[in-house]
Enzyme design. Structure first.
Site, PDB file in Angstrom:
ATOM      1  N   GLU A 132       0.866  -1.175   0.000  1.00 33.01           N
ATOM      2  CA  GLU A 132       0.000   0.000   0.000  1.00 33.01           C
ATOM      3  C   GLU A 132       0.909   1.235   0.000  1.00 33.01           C
ATOM      4  OE1 GLU A 132      -4.076   1.478   2.254  1.00 33.01           O
ATOM      5  OE2 GLU A 132      -2.820  -0.051   3.189  1.00 33.01           O
ATOM      6  N   GLN A 144      -1.261   6.983   6.593  1.00 33.41           N
ATOM      7  CA  GLN A 144       0.090   6.696   6.115  1.00 33.41           C
ATOM      8  C   GLN A 144       1.064   7.784   6.599  1.00 33.41           C
ATOM      9  OE1 GLN A 144       1.167   4.135   4.083  1.00 33.41           O
ATOM     10  NE2 GLN A 144      -0.585   3.399   2.915  1.00 33.41           N
ATOM     11  N   HIS A 219      -9.821   0.010  -0.737  1.00 35.20           N
ATOM     12  CA  HIS A 219     -10.810   0.447   0.268  1.00 35.20           C
ATOM     13  C   HIS A 219     -11.666   1.624  -0.221  1.00 35.20           C
ATOM     14  CE1 HIS A 219      -7.559   3.189   1.277  1.00 35.20           C
ATOM     15  NE2 HIS A 219      -6.944   2.343   2.093  1.00 35.20           N
ATOM     16  N   ASP A 255     -16.841  -3.051   8.022  1.00 35.79           N
ATOM     17  CA  ASP A 255     -16.923  -3.176   9.478  1.00 35.79           C
ATOM     18  C   ASP A 255     -18.108  -2.424  10.061  1.00 35.79           C
ATOM     19  OD1 ASP A 255     -16.051  -0.585   9.103  1.00 35.79           O
ATOM     20  OD2 ASP A 255     -14.275  -0.744  10.373  1.00 35.79           O
ATOM     21  N   GLY A 256     -18.857  -1.710   9.206  1.00 38.51           N
ATOM     22  CA  GLY A 256     -20.008  -0.954   9.677  1.00 38.51           C
ATOM     23  C   GLY A 256     -19.655   0.399  10.237  1.00 38.51           C
ATOM     24  N   HIS A 258     -16.263   2.259   9.050  1.00 37.00           N
ATOM     25  CA  HIS A 258     -15.632   2.996   7.964  1.00 37.00           C
ATOM     26  C   HIS A 258     -16.687   3.510   6.990  1.00 37.00           C
ATOM     27  CE1 HIS A 258     -11.691   1.473   9.233  1.00 37.00           C
ATOM     28  NE2 HIS A 258     -11.160   2.343   8.392  1.00 37.00           N
ATOM     29  N   ASP A 281      -8.747  -4.699   6.333  1.00 40.27           N
ATOM     30  CA  ASP A 281      -7.765  -3.614   6.526  1.00 40.27           C
ATOM     31  C   ASP A 281      -7.333  -3.576   7.996  1.00 40.27           C
ATOM     32  OD1 ASP A 281      -6.070  -1.537   5.840  1.00 40.27           O
ATOM     33  OD2 ASP A 281      -7.623   0.004   5.881  1.00 40.27           O
ATOM     34  N   ALA A 320      -7.650   5.098  11.681  1.00 38.33           N
ATOM     35  CA  ALA A 320      -6.276   4.621  11.484  1.00 38.33           C
ATOM     36  C   ALA A 320      -6.284   3.120  11.223  1.00 38.33           C
ATOM     37  CB  ALA A 320      -5.426   4.955  12.700  1.00 38.33           C
ATOM     38  N   GLY A 321      -7.181   2.703  10.352  1.00 35.34           N
ATOM     39  CA  GLY A 321      -7.273   1.282  10.061  1.00 35.34           C
ATOM     40  C   GLY A 321      -8.398   0.636  10.849  1.00 35.34           C
TER      41      GLY A 321
END
Length: 393
Positions: A132, A144, A219, A255-256, A258, A281, A320-321
């Site tokens: 990535e 990042q 993503h 994930d519901g 993001h 992710d 952050a992920g």
């Protein structure tokens, strides 16, 4: 020795078959019965009317269980894989962040050592590595580290490929950057999938990327451009290009958090079942209690906070992920978004296998395929995992 898993609800792209059974012979699936016929076997496992599907394939995950693949050690790779195995992941593509080549080398080497070890048979199969970066747009960096971002494709790409020793499988590259399209043209025939992400691309950049061989979007919605106004005119971005073009298969962090349920439903309505791949992710906080965790490697990662089911940057205004596992993705899509379970499972099995070019051996419950299977109940709680025909959970 042949093992029969019986009294199951078999989940396939064609629907759910009641009172099915699956026969395993060594590390392969030998036969499948969907009409109630019991296949002869040496041992029998009662599925107790639970669901059985092919093992989940996660093509974008950074770590879990307190470990990150970029830690560069066998212990870290094994620890992360074990955590995700218990949630139904039987194959994956470990993913890196923007970093120095030294850390990339350590990550590639650690994954190779684990894959060659005796322990590998009891872990999710490592299908390659997903880079990535480092060729991404600084304004779309997200979590990042900007210190390692490169604003154009430089000659160092050949060094990166040499470090990979053939293990580079997916490369997230912002297609609008100078040299990005040319890089894709040069490497696509080597089996490297190019995914557009962390990108400020305009629609014209997206079409040029597709012409060059880009096949995925990283993503969806996260770290990508959308409609802007230029001299009064609306100009679509990477988001719209990814939704519109059938050539692009989109990664979705389901994930519901993001993405709200409405956007998950919109993606499904727009792209359809066959052009979506669910991803976690996940970072090292996946499967762990709330608290502070390093995003990235132990050496050079940045501290983030995990609470309320997601990882947050210190500023508190950006993610952050993810700390998701693949079973959670299924639960959110099927239970909360109301998408048919057979379609959801397809997004975690058939579709990633197809994109990776391994649909002839993984992603389906069919004779001759790898015996990687997941057994789960009505609440999408994992009750059993088989990896290469061996029950490992």
């Amino acid at each position: 020795m042949k093992t029969r898993i019986e009294h199951i609800r078999l989940v396939t792209p064609d629907g759910i078959f009641e009172d099915a059974s699956v026969l395993l012979d060594g590390d392969k699936i030998a036969a499948v019965s969907t009409d109630g016929t019991l296949l002869p076997a040496d041992t029998v496992v009662d599925g107790e009317n639970r669901y059985l599907s092919a093992g989940f394939i996660d093509i974008h995950l950074h770590g879990g269980g307190g470990h990150d693949f970029m830690d560069g050690s066998e212990e870290a790779v094994i620890g992360a894989l074990e955590k995700h195995l218990h949630h139904g992941t039987t194959a994956c593509v470990p993913t890196t962040l923007c970093c120095e080549n030294e850390e990339l080398a350590e990550t590639f080497a650690a994954c190779r050592r684990v894959r060659a070890s005796a322990k590998a048979a009891d872990l999710p199969e490592i299908l390659g590595v997903h880079l990535e970066g480092p060729y991404i747009a600084a304004e779309m960096a997200g979590a990042q580290d900007p210190a390692y971002i490169r604003s154009s494709v430089d000659d160092d790409w050949s060094t990166i490929c040499a470090l990979a020793e053939g293990d580079l499988k997916i490369w997230t590259v912002a297609p609008e950057l100078p040299g990005a399209v040319e890089l894709c043209r040069q490497l696509k025939d080597q089996g490297i999938l190019f995914s557009a992400g962390h990108s400020a691309a305009r629609y014209s950049d997206v079409t040029a990327a597709i012409d060059a061989g880009y096949t995925m979007a990283t993503h969806l919605y996260s770290g990508m451009s959308t409609i802007i106004r230029e001299n009064g005119y609306r100009v679509p971005g990477l988001l719209e290009g990814s939704l519109l073009h059938d050539e692009i298969c989109v990664e979705v962090i389901a994930d519901g958090l993001h993405l709200p349920i409405s956007l998950l439903q919109l993606i499904y309505k727009t792209k359809g079942r066959d052009r979506m791949v669910l991803i976690t992710d996940a970072m090292r906080g996946a499967g762990m209690p709330d608290g502070d965790y390093l995003l990235g490697s132990l050496k050079k990662g940045q501290m983030v906070q995990v609470f309320d089911g997601i990882a947050h940057m210190p500023d508190g205004i950006s993610f952050a992920g993810s700390v998701a596992t693949t079973d959670r993705l299924v639960r959110v899509m099927a239970k909360d978004a109301g998408i048919p379970l057979s379609d959801v499972i397809t997004m975690l099995t058939v579709n990633p296998a197809r994109e990776l070019g391994i649909a002839d051996r993984k992603g389906s419950v069919a004779p001759g395929y790898d015996a990687d299977l997941v057994l789960f109940d009505d609440n999408i709680t994992v009750c059993g995992v088989w990896r290469g025909g061996k029950k490992v959970v």
